[in-house]
Design an enzyme around this catalytic site. Structure first.
Site, PDB file in Angstrom:
ATOM      1  CB  CYS A 248      26.585 -77.022 -20.835  1.00 55.11           C
ATOM      2  SG  CYS A 248      26.307 -78.444 -19.971  1.00 55.11           S
ATOM      3  CB  ALA A 250      31.083 -72.945 -25.176  1.00 59.01           C
ATOM      4  N   PRO A 251      28.561 -71.002 -26.145  1.00 61.84           N
ATOM      5  CG  PRO A 251      27.627 -69.772 -27.829  1.00 61.84           C
ATOM      6  CD  PRO A 251      27.444 -71.088 -27.371  1.00 61.84           C
ATOM      7  N   GLY A 252      28.776 -68.745 -24.739  1.00 63.51           N
ATOM      8  CA  GLY A 252      29.053 -67.808 -23.617  1.00 63.51           C
ATOM      9  C   GLY A 252      27.614 -66.727 -23.573  1.00 63.51           C
ATOM     10  CG  ASN A 253      25.544 -65.250 -27.062  1.00 58.73           C
ATOM     11  OD1 ASN A 253      26.463 -64.781 -27.161  1.00 58.73           O
ATOM     12  ND2 ASN A 253      24.788 -65.444 -28.235  1.00 58.73           N
ATOM     13  CE  LYS A 254      20.630 -70.384 -23.234  1.00 60.45           C
ATOM     14  NZ  LYS A 254      21.587 -70.506 -24.403  1.00 60.45           N
ATOM     15  CG  ASP A 319      21.319 -73.820 -22.657  1.00 64.68           C
ATOM     16  OD1 ASP A 319      20.101 -74.117 -22.550  1.00 64.68           O
ATOM     17  OD2 ASP A 319      21.999 -73.927 -23.447  1.00 64.68           O
ATOM     18  CB  CYS A 382      17.500 -74.696 -28.077  1.00 65.66           C
ATOM     19  SG  CYS A 382      18.777 -75.362 -28.588  1.00 65.66           S
TER      20      CYS A 382
END
Length: 504
Positions: A248, A250-254, A319, A382
C-alpha cells in the site's frame, strides 16, 4: 427666421476613480485566504464524512497551493478558533445565503478580523465583514461574558481548544542522492541538527522548523518523515538486489526509503489502488531518483502469490489503511471538529469503521504471508488501537506459523513493546503518542531462508484454506464483542476486541 436651439455643451462623463493597486503583501494575503478556504472546505468535508482526502499538511503542501506557509498558518489557526468563530457568526447573524455559500472563506476572514491581522483585508467578502466588524466584536464580547472569561486564552480553555503539539522536526536523508554528512553540513547553516540515535539516515531539528522550501527538500535530497515512519523500511531490512513489494505504497515515503536501504539495486513493486494517489506515488519516486521502483496501479489483494511474476519476491512491506489515530499530532487531526467528539472515548464512536479496517488489515496480512518466496514481512500501522495491531497479529499467527513464519524483534534497543494480549508481544514494537509524539505499531515476520517454504500449491489445499478462513473469520466473530478499556501508558483509551466463547 430660424432659431437654433442652443445646446449645452456635453460634459465628459466623470471618470470613476481608479481602484488602488494592491501591494504585494495584500495580493499575497488575498490569494492565501482563498487557497486556505479551499483546503479548509476539503478538510471539514472529509472530517464530517470520515473520509479524509488527505491530512492538512498533505493538502496544503500539494503542488497546487502556491503560498504554502501563509495558507498553512491560516488553515491551522482558523481550525483552532473554529468553535468560537462559529458561535460568533451565529450570534452576530451577519451571513446571508450568498455568503453562506462561501462559509469557509468567511471563517478565514472572521479569524483574521478577530484574532489575526486585518490590515491587509481586500476583496468583496473581506469588505462585507469589515463593515460588520463591530457586530462580530459585540458577539465575541457576549460569549466572553456568558462564559465568565476575561481573556481569549481563558475562553479557549473553556472551549477545550488544544494547545499546539511540539514535535521535533525529523528529516530523512535520501542516500540515493546525498550522503548524511553533507546533509548535516547544509542544514546546519540555518538550524541546529542532530543525528538520530537509531535510524542511520535520520536527522533531528527543532520543532516547527520550516524546510518546505529548502533546496534539499525541493530536489528530493531529504524527505520530511517522522521517526516511527522511518523505522519501517529499516525493520524490513531488504538486501540490495532483492525483489520487494510495497503493498500500500502511496504517498511513497516508505517506498523510496526502501529503495535507499537497497542502495537503488533490485526491484520494488509499489502497489496503489487509488488513481490520484498513484500520481503522488510516481511524483515521490521520481523526486527521490528511485529508479528501482516499479509503480503498479493495482490492488495488492489482486496479486496472485502463485504467479511466476512474484516468485522472486523476498520481502513485503504492508502499511495498510488504518485509523491514523497515532498521528493526530503530525496530521494535526487534533484541530478537527471530530476530535473534540472522540477524544473522551478513544474513537469509541467509530467502532464500526475500526472493525472494517481490521478486517481488511487481517486479509492483507494473510495475503502478504502467502507469497511462497517471501522471507520477511513487516506489518505497520499509525494506529494506537489494539484492534488494528495486536488483535490482527493474534488472528494470523496460526496461519503464519503454518507457513514457517515467526515474530522477530525489530530494534531490540527500543523499550516500548506490544500490549501483552498476544503470545510474542515482546517482539512487537509500539511508539507512544505522548512520549514519542506519534503512535505507531510494527510487527516483523521472518522465516528461515534456508528452509524451503511450502507454497499453497504444495500444501494440502484444505488445511491452508481452513487456516485462512479461521483467521479471517475471527474478525466477524469479534464484531459482536467489544469493550473499551483504559490505558494510561500509551493513550487515554484503546479499543479492544474481546472474544467471548459461548458457554464459557
Amino acid at each position: 427666421m430660424v432659431y437654433k436651439k442652443v445646446m449645452d455643451p456635453v460634459k465628459p462623463a466623470a471618470k470613476e476613480p481608479k481602484s488602488r493597486r494592491l501591494t504585494n503583501i495584500e495580493r499575497s494575503s488575498y490569494f492565501a485566504r482563498r487557497e486556505a478556504a479551499k483546503v479548509l472546505k476539503s478538510v471539514l468535508q472529509g472530517d464530517a464524512n470520515r473520509r479524509a482526502v488527505g491530512s492538512i499538511k498533505t493538502l496544503v503542501y500539494s503542488p497546487s497551493i502556491r503560498n504554502k506557509k501563509a495558507t498553512f498558518a491560516l488553515v491551522c489557526q482558523t481550525l483552532k478558533y473554529l468553535p468560537i468563530i462559529k458561535d460568533v457568526l451565529e450570534i452576530a447573524n451577519v451571513l446571508n445565503s450568498k455568503w453562506k455559500r462561501q462559509v469557509e472563506l468567511m471563517y478565514i476572514i472572521t479569524y483574521d478580523i478577530l484574532f489575526g491581522q486585518d490590515s491587509s483585508l481586500t476583496g468583496d467578502p473581506e469588505k462585507y465583514l469589515i463593515l460588520r466588524k463591530s457586530q462580530l466584536q459585540s458577539a465575541l464580547a457576549k460569549i466572553l461574558l456568558k462564559k465568565g472569561a476575561k481573556r481569549i486564552e481563558d475562553l479557549m480553555s473553556q472551549y477545550k481548544i488544544p494547545a499546539d503539539v511540539k514535535k521535533p522536526r525529523y528529516v530523512r536523508v535520501n542516500t540515493l542522492k546525498l550522503d548524511v554528512e553533507t546533509a548535516v553540513s547544509e542544514l546546519s547553516k540555518d538550524n541546529m541538527v542532530e543525528k538520530d540515535d537509531m535510524i542511520p539516515d535520520l536527522l533531528v531539528l527543532p520543532p516547527a522548523t520550516d524546510l518546505h522550501n529548502h533546496p534539499l527538500v525541493t530536489n528530493g535530497s531529504v524527505f520530511m518523515q517522522g521517526k516511527a515512519s522511518s523505522m519501517v523500511a529499516v525493520a524490513l531490512g531488504p538486501k540490495p538486489g532483492w525483489e520487494v513489494i510495497d503493498a500500500c505504497a502511496a504517498p511513497g515515503n516508505k517506498t523510496v526509503h526502501l529503495a535507499a536501504v537497497m542502495k537503488g539495486e533490485g526491484k520494488i513493486i509499489a502497489c496503489e489502488l487509488n488513481k490520484d494517489r498513484v500520481k503522488r506515488l510516481e511524483h515521490t519516486t521520481n523526486l527521490a531518483g528511485a529508479t528501482n521502483v516499479e509503480v503498479l496501479h493495482e490492488n495488492f489483494l489482486n496479486l496472485n502469490p502463485e504467479d511466476e511474476l512474484y516468485s522472486k519476491v523476498r520481502a513485503i512491506l504492508l502499511d495498510p489503511s488504518c485509523s491514523g489515530s497515532g498521528t493526530v499530532a503530525d496530521r494535526l487531526d487534533y484541530l478537527l471538529p471530530s476530535h473534540s467528539h472522540t477524544s473522551s472515548d478513544g474513537d469509541g464512536g467509530d467502532v464500526g469503521r475500526l472493525l472494517k479496517l481490521a478486517a481488511f488489515q487481517e486479509k492483507a496480512l494473510i495475503h502478504a504471508l502467502s507469497f511462497p518466496g517471501v522471507e520477511r514481512v513487516v506489518y505497520s500501522t499509525c494506529s494506537i488501537h489494539q484492534i488494528e495491531n495486536e488483535d490482527v497479529i493474534k488472528s494470523v499467527l496460526p496461519f503464519a506459523a503454518f507457513l514457517g513464519f515467526h515474530l522477530a524483534t525489530p530494534f531490540p534497543q527500543w523499550a516500548r513493546r506490544g500490549l501483552p494480549v498476544v503470545e510474542g508481544s515482546q517482539h512487537l514494537l509500539r511508539t507512544d503518542p505522548v512520549e514519542d509524539k506519534e503512535g505507531f505499531f510494527i510487527a516483523l515476520f521472518t522465516r528461515n531462508a534456508t528452509r524451503s517454504p511450502e507454497s499453497p500449491q504444495k500444501v494440502e489445499r484444505g488445511s491452508l484454506e481452513n487456516l485462512k478462513q479461521e483467521a479471517v473469520g475471527k474478525c466477524d466473530c469479534h464484531k459482536k464483542f467489544l469493550r473499551v478499556l483504559p490505558f494510561t501508558r500509551i493513550s487515554r483509551l484503546y479499543l479492544h476486541r474481546n472474544l467471548v466463547m459461548h458457554g464459557r
